[in-house]
Design a protein around this motif. Sequence first.
Motif, mmCIF file in Angstrom:
data_model
loop_
_atom_site.group_PDB
_atom_site.id
_atom_site.type_symbol
_atom_site.label_atom_id
_atom_site.label_comp_id
_atom_site.label_asym_id
_atom_site.label_seq_id
_atom_site.Cartn_x
_atom_site.Cartn_y
_atom_site.Cartn_z
ATOM 1 N N UNK A 154 0.857 -1.200 0.000
ATOM 2 C CA UNK A 154 0.000 0.000 0.000
ATOM 3 C C UNK A 154 0.887 1.243 0.000
ATOM 4 N N UNK A 155 0.393 2.275 -0.671
ATOM 5 C CA UNK A 155 1.049 3.594 -0.616
ATOM 6 C C UNK A 155 0.064 4.571 0.026
ATOM 7 N N UNK A 156 0.581 5.412 0.900
ATOM 8 C CA UNK A 156 -0.279 6.462 1.474
ATOM 9 C C UNK A 156 0.541 7.730 1.707
ATOM 10 N N UNK A 157 -0.164 8.841 1.873
ATOM 11 C CA UNK A 157 0.495 10.096 2.231
ATOM 12 C C UNK A 157 0.646 10.202 3.739
ATOM 13 N N UNK A 158 1.510 11.086 4.141
ATOM 14 C CA UNK A 158 1.797 11.215 5.570
ATOM 15 C C UNK A 158 0.581 11.681 6.372
ATOM 16 N N UNK A 159 -0.299 12.459 5.779
ATOM 17 C CA UNK A 159 -1.472 12.929 6.532
ATOM 18 C C UNK A 159 -2.471 11.801 6.779
ATOM 19 N N UNK A 160 -2.467 10.808 5.904
ATOM 20 C CA UNK A 160 -3.304 9.632 6.155
ATOM 21 C C UNK A 160 -2.686 8.775 7.267
ATOM 22 N N UNK A 161 -1.356 8.774 7.333
ATOM 23 C CA UNK A 161 -0.666 7.969 8.358
ATOM 24 C C UNK A 161 -0.907 8.529 9.755
ATOM 25 N N UNK A 162 -1.066 9.850 9.847
ATOM 26 C CA UNK A 162 -1.250 10.394 11.193
ATOM 27 C C UNK A 162 -1.412 11.896 11.222
ATOM 28 N N UNK A 168 4.505 8.405 1.941
ATOM 29 C CA UNK A 168 5.178 9.549 1.315
ATOM 30 C C UNK A 168 5.372 10.655 2.341
ATOM 31 N N UNK A 169 6.572 11.211 2.404
ATOM 32 C CA UNK A 169 6.812 12.316 3.335
ATOM 33 C C UNK A 169 8.086 13.035 2.928
ATOM 34 N N UNK A 170 8.321 14.162 3.545
ATOM 35 C CA UNK A 170 9.542 14.918 3.280
ATOM 36 C C UNK A 170 10.600 14.698 4.357
ATOM 37 N N UNK A 171 10.202 14.166 5.502
ATOM 38 C CA UNK A 171 11.112 13.948 6.637
ATOM 39 C C UNK A 171 11.504 12.480 6.684
ATOM 40 N N UNK A 172 12.802 12.164 6.570
ATOM 41 C CA UNK A 172 13.197 10.749 6.650
ATOM 42 C C UNK A 172 12.888 10.145 8.020
ATOM 43 N N UNK A 181 -4.538 6.631 -0.043
ATOM 44 C CA UNK A 181 -4.952 8.025 0.127
ATOM 45 C C UNK A 181 -3.810 8.783 0.743
ATOM 46 N N UNK A 182 -3.999 10.027 1.305
ATOM 47 C CA UNK A 182 -5.272 10.703 1.181
ATOM 48 C C UNK A 182 -5.410 11.435 -0.139
ATOM 49 N N UNK A 183 -6.083 12.535 -0.056
ATOM 50 C CA UNK A 183 -6.496 13.253 -1.255
ATOM 51 C C UNK A 183 -5.288 13.728 -2.077
#
Length: 212
Positions: free
Chosen positions: A73-81, A110-114, A153-155
Amino acid sequence: MPQLRVHNFCISLDGFGAGPDQSLDHPLGTGGERLHEWVFKTATGLAMVGGKGGTTGIDDEFLALGEQRVGATIMGRNMFGPVRGPWSSDPQWQGWWGPNPPYHHPVFVLCHEPRESIRMEGGTTFHFVTDGIERALERAHDAAGDLDVRLGGGVSTIRQYLRAGLVDTLHLSIIPILLGRGERLLDDGLTGYRTTRFVASDEAMHVTMTRV
Ligand SMILES: NC(=O)c1ccc[n+]([C@@H]2O[C@H](COP(=O)([O-])OP(=O)(O)OC[C@H]3O[C@@H](n4cnc5c(N)ncnc54)[C@H](OP(=O)(O)O)[C@@H]3O)[C@@H](O)[C@H]2O)c1
């Protein structure tokens, strides 16, 4: 050939996939939790959170379909938390889903912070990807092997993959509510998809679109 699939992504009638002001108390933004109420009425949705019972039928069928043949699965960081900015502001955050998340496969955030990967119970490992959507997809396909990759997600994340023409199947659950504000999914003039299934239950209109 393995595909990139979106399933059961819920949008309101006015096109929002999340309400405004996402927070710890309102993961889906203010009012956004109404988008997912139908999920926890179904047998599949309840089973995902360790519950029993629930409805069978159209909604349950679509939810179950979203789980089939998915290897990553792939998700964005805002979906993660709800954590924004440096991860160090809350190093304990391990996703909304508790110690045994309902994925049971590798999840690429996906995120910008490792951040170091986090191995959870039940086969889920969260990997944090800072080098873009294509690289996340490549890693997800490598992890999934012959199985498909699900785009959770998310959007903003789904919009990026749609803009890049990388989504093979887009299943939307359109919920008959108005949110008024929040994160809109289909504002980028999406073309290149045809509707391959359309059916409504008492809770949602399910529209499946396939890349032409
Ligand atoms: N309606 C539904 O069915 C459904 C399903 C899933 C989730 N949701 C909801 O959708 C909301 C989240 O959506 P969203 O649009 O706010 O955010 P999102 O897509 O989940 O995450 C966006 C964040 O991910 C990181 N990111 C995204 N693309 C990136 C890239 N190419 N490179 C590096 N980092 C990248 C960035 O985080 P940083 O810059 O902070 O690192 C960005 O701010 C939540 O409320 C969630 O509950 C709804």
